[in-house]
Scaffold this active site. Structure first.
Site, PDB file in Angstrom:
ATOM      1  N   THR A  62       6.549  30.811  -6.718  1.00 56.74           N
ATOM      2  CA  THR A  62       5.944  29.878  -5.762  1.00 56.74           C
ATOM      3  C   THR A  62       5.443  28.624  -6.479  1.00 56.74           C
ATOM      4  O   THR A  62       5.752  28.414  -7.654  1.00 56.74           O
ATOM      5  CB  THR A  62       4.852  30.605  -4.922  1.00 56.74           C
ATOM      6  OG1 THR A  62       4.409  29.722  -3.896  1.00 56.74           O
ATOM      7  CG2 THR A  62       3.669  31.051  -5.754  1.00 56.74           C
ATOM      8  N   LYS A  66       9.203  26.528  -8.384  1.00 62.22           N
ATOM      9  CA  LYS A  66      10.477  26.840  -7.732  1.00 62.22           C
ATOM     10  C   LYS A  66      11.642  26.018  -8.280  1.00 62.22           C
ATOM     11  O   LYS A  66      12.775  26.480  -8.294  1.00 62.22           O
ATOM     12  CB  LYS A  66      10.374  26.611  -6.219  1.00 62.22           C
ATOM     13  CG  LYS A  66       9.531  27.663  -5.517  1.00 62.22           C
ATOM     14  CD  LYS A  66       9.452  27.387  -4.031  1.00 62.22           C
ATOM     15  CE  LYS A  66       8.481  28.336  -3.367  1.00 62.22           C
ATOM     16  NZ  LYS A  66       8.269  28.059  -1.953  1.00 62.22           N
ATOM     17  N   ASN A  87      13.167  30.843  -5.162  1.00 66.78           N
ATOM     18  CA  ASN A  87      11.888  31.527  -4.912  1.00 66.78           C
ATOM     19  C   ASN A  87      11.997  33.045  -5.097  1.00 66.78           C
ATOM     20  O   ASN A  87      11.019  33.757  -4.926  1.00 66.78           O
ATOM     21  CB  ASN A  87      11.353  31.204  -3.502  1.00 66.78           C
ATOM     22  CG  ASN A  87      12.068  31.987  -2.429  1.00 66.78           C
ATOM     23  OD1 ASN A  87      13.266  32.221  -2.532  1.00 66.78           O
ATOM     24  ND2 ASN A  87      11.350  32.407  -1.415  1.00 66.78           N
ATOM     25  N   GLY A 126       9.272  18.939  -1.279  1.00 60.70           N
ATOM     26  CA  GLY A 126       9.171  19.901  -2.388  1.00 60.70           C
ATOM     27  C   GLY A 126      10.151  21.043  -2.163  1.00 60.70           C
ATOM     28  O   GLY A 126      11.128  20.906  -1.410  1.00 60.70           O
TER      29      GLY A 126
HETATM   30  P1  NAP Z   1       5.792  21.961  -3.398  1.00 56.58           P
HETATM   31  O1  NAP Z   1       7.120  22.268  -3.982  1.00 56.58           O
HETATM   32  O2  NAP Z   1       4.611  21.818  -4.295  1.00 56.58           O
HETATM   33  O3  NAP Z   1       5.970  20.644  -2.491  1.00 56.58           O
HETATM   34  C1  NAP Z   1       4.908  20.097  -1.752  1.00 56.58           C
HETATM   35  C2  NAP Z   1       5.311  18.735  -1.191  1.00 56.58           C
HETATM   36  O4  NAP Z   1       4.201  18.221  -0.434  1.00 56.58           O
HETATM   37  C3  NAP Z   1       5.624  17.717  -2.279  1.00 56.58           C
HETATM   38  O5  NAP Z   1       6.622  16.841  -1.828  1.00 56.58           O
HETATM   39  C4  NAP Z   1       4.281  16.994  -2.408  1.00 56.58           C
HETATM   40  O6  NAP Z   1       4.379  15.706  -2.927  1.00 56.58           O
HETATM   41  C5  NAP Z   1       3.844  16.935  -0.979  1.00 56.58           C
HETATM   42  N1  NAP Z   1       2.392  16.706  -0.888  1.00 56.58           N
HETATM   43  C6  NAP Z   1       1.411  17.478  -1.408  1.00 56.58           C
HETATM   44  N2  NAP Z   1       0.209  16.946  -1.120  1.00 56.58           N
HETATM   45  C7  NAP Z   1       0.436  15.812  -0.423  1.00 56.58           C
HETATM   46  C8  NAP Z   1      -0.402  14.822   0.142  1.00 56.58           C
HETATM   47  N3  NAP Z   1      -1.744  14.899   0.065  1.00 56.58           N
HETATM   48  N4  NAP Z   1       0.168  13.784   0.791  1.00 56.58           N
HETATM   49  C9  NAP Z   1       1.531  13.689   0.885  1.00 56.58           C
HETATM   50  N5  NAP Z   1       2.382  14.601   0.362  1.00 56.58           N
HETATM   51  C10 NAP Z   1       1.841  15.649  -0.276  1.00 56.58           C
HETATM   52  O7  NAP Z   1       5.384  23.095  -2.344  1.00 56.58           O
HETATM   53  P2  NAP Z   1       6.368  23.923  -1.387  1.00 56.58           P
HETATM   54  O8  NAP Z   1       6.763  25.188  -2.018  1.00 56.58           O
HETATM   55  O9  NAP Z   1       7.406  22.992  -0.899  1.00 56.58           O
HETATM   56  O10 NAP Z   1       5.361  24.320  -0.206  1.00 56.58           O
HETATM   57  C11 NAP Z   1       4.941  23.377   0.755  1.00 56.58           C
HETATM   58  C12 NAP Z   1       4.145  24.081   1.850  1.00 56.58           C
HETATM   59  O11 NAP Z   1       4.978  25.005   2.530  1.00 56.58           O
HETATM   60  C13 NAP Z   1       2.949  24.878   1.336  1.00 56.58           C
HETATM   61  O12 NAP Z   1       1.906  24.783   2.249  1.00 56.58           O
HETATM   62  C14 NAP Z   1       3.480  26.297   1.303  1.00 56.58           C
HETATM   63  O13 NAP Z   1       2.450  27.261   1.441  1.00 56.58           O
HETATM   64  C15 NAP Z   1       4.368  26.291   2.534  1.00 56.58           C
HETATM   65  N6  NAP Z   1       5.427  27.304   2.453  1.00 56.58           N
HETATM   66  C16 NAP Z   1       5.468  28.244   3.418  1.00 56.58           C
HETATM   67  C17 NAP Z   1       6.454  29.204   3.385  1.00 56.58           C
HETATM   68  C18 NAP Z   1       6.508  30.259   4.443  1.00 56.58           C
HETATM   69  O14 NAP Z   1       7.190  31.268   4.246  1.00 56.58           O
HETATM   70  N7  NAP Z   1       5.850  30.081   5.574  1.00 56.58           N
HETATM   71  C19 NAP Z   1       7.402  29.219   2.341  1.00 56.58           C
HETATM   72  C20 NAP Z   1       7.334  28.220   1.385  1.00 56.58           C
HETATM   73  C21 NAP Z   1       6.329  27.262   1.450  1.00 56.58           C
HETATM   74  P3  NAP Z   1       3.873  15.397  -4.428  1.00 56.58           P
HETATM   75  O15 NAP Z   1       4.895  15.985  -5.348  1.00 56.58           O
HETATM   76  O16 NAP Z   1       3.776  13.933  -4.470  1.00 56.58           O
HETATM   77  O17 NAP Z   1       2.528  16.097  -4.584  1.00 56.58           O
END
Ligand code: NAP
Length: 280
Positions: A62, A66, A87, A126
């Site tokens: 996570t 990833k 993942n 992301g």
């Molecule tokens: P990640 O790879 O860290 O990507 C997060 C994305 O959000 C990046 O593009 C990041 O940009 C952006 N971001 C973070 N803070 C921000 C802000 N304040 N303003 C604008 N953009 C922002 O994380 P991820 O794995 O993609 O996960 C994203 C979300 O999906 C999380 O909440 C996670 O818990 C959820 N999720 C849920 C499931 C499910 O099964 N339901 C599965 C996977 C993920 P920067 O790089 O600029 O920070």
């Protein structure tokens, strides 16, 4: 035989995967363990190497690893390669294989909307945003907008997803957000904004009629974010990330063990975790 599984990430306090997997193992009488490993940036490679020696069978990956885990894996399957994020890892016959079950989880969770989504709008590029993008492409979305605040991330997505027609990458901007909402049927929050413990509470403020639109948040804790409750008040159909979470976990277990489980079993486990209080 004891199966050894776990999750690698940092931080890990948001993840309910350990409770979910331990719960399903107990419910199905599987003699397996699932251990969380909060790994610091520089420790990823040595930790990963030690996994093989310690005899682990599978790992979930996570935030924030990833994408960074990919160079450490022997074989990345076709879907995970296209998405550019892994993942789920399977240690088998001395080889490390990588998969993306977020894609499967999201795809399955929005099957109810199939045929209703022509144009979509993803917030955040992301690991999860990329999986959502790939799923929407496979659902034959006509046009996909993806908004991300990081220019180099946008550029990488542009290159990696050059096979997606009508993909528009946009900088983080409230005015454009409001304009694009008008053009799409479905808006997906794939950022952590709104997550329990996250400093920001809503990606953007919006106050326009949303009847006929679908708003999805990948976040499942809290079960309704400000993004979703606001959209609901304005007339949109809403969905949180719980079903995606359950479907991606089911798929991970199947990859590791070949065992096919029922969504109802995972729901039962999730509900009992919720009753005892998710401090995650
Ligand atoms: P990640 O790879 O860290 O990507 C997060 C994305 O959000 C990046 O593009 C990041 O940009 C952006 N971001 C973070 N803070 C921000 C802000 N304040 N303003 C604008 N953009 C922002 O994380 P991820 O794995 O993609 O996960 C994203 C979300 O999906 C999380 O909440 C996670 O818990 C959820 N999720 C849920 C499931 C499910 O099964 N339901 C599965 C996977 C993920 P920067 O790089 O600029 O920070």
């Amino acid at each position: 035989m004891l199966g050894r599984f776990g999750i690698i990430g940092n931080p890990l306090n948001h993840s309910i995967s350990p409770l979910l997997f331990e719960g399903i193992f107990k419910l199905l009488n599987l003699d397996y363990v699932y251990i969380p490993f909060q790994i610091k940036e520089g420790e990823l490679k040595p930790f990963f190497d030690s996994m093989k020696i310690k005899g682990f069978d599978g790992m979930n990956v996570t935030i924030p690893y990833k994408e960074r885990i990919i160079p450490l894996i022997d074989e990345v399957d076709e879907i995970a390669t296209k998405i550019g994020a892994v993942n789920t890892i399977h240690f088998s016959n001395g080889r490390i294989r990588g998969y993306n079950t977020d894609y499967y989880g999201f795809y399955k969770s929005i099957e109810e909307f199939k045929g209703r989504i022509r144009n979509s709008f993803i917030l955040g590029g992301g690991g999860a945003g990329r999986a959502v993008l790939y799923a929407l492409y496979h659902l034959n979305c006509k046009k996909i907008f993806l908004m991300d605040r990081n220019p180099s991330r946008r550029e990488r997505i542009r290159k990696d997803f050059d096979f997606v027609p009508n993909l528009e990458l946009i900088d983080w901007n409230c005015k454009l957000f409001l304009q694009i909402i008008e053009e799409v049927e479905c808006v997906i929050n794939a950022t952590p904004i709104g997550m329990e413990g996250f400093q920001d509470s809503n990606p953007f403020d919006f106050n326009i009629p949303l009847k006929g639109k679908i708003f999805i948040d990948l976040i499942y804790n809290p079960s309704s974010t400000i993004f979703l409750s606001k959209a609901h008040l304005l007339g949109a159909k809403i969905k949180n990330g719980l079903e995606m979470l359950l479907f991606q976990a089911m798929k991970s277990l199947e990859i590791w063990t070949g065992i096919k489980t029922k969504k109802e079993d995972w729901e039962e486990v999730y509900n009992s975790i919720k009753q005892t209080g998710i401090k995650k």
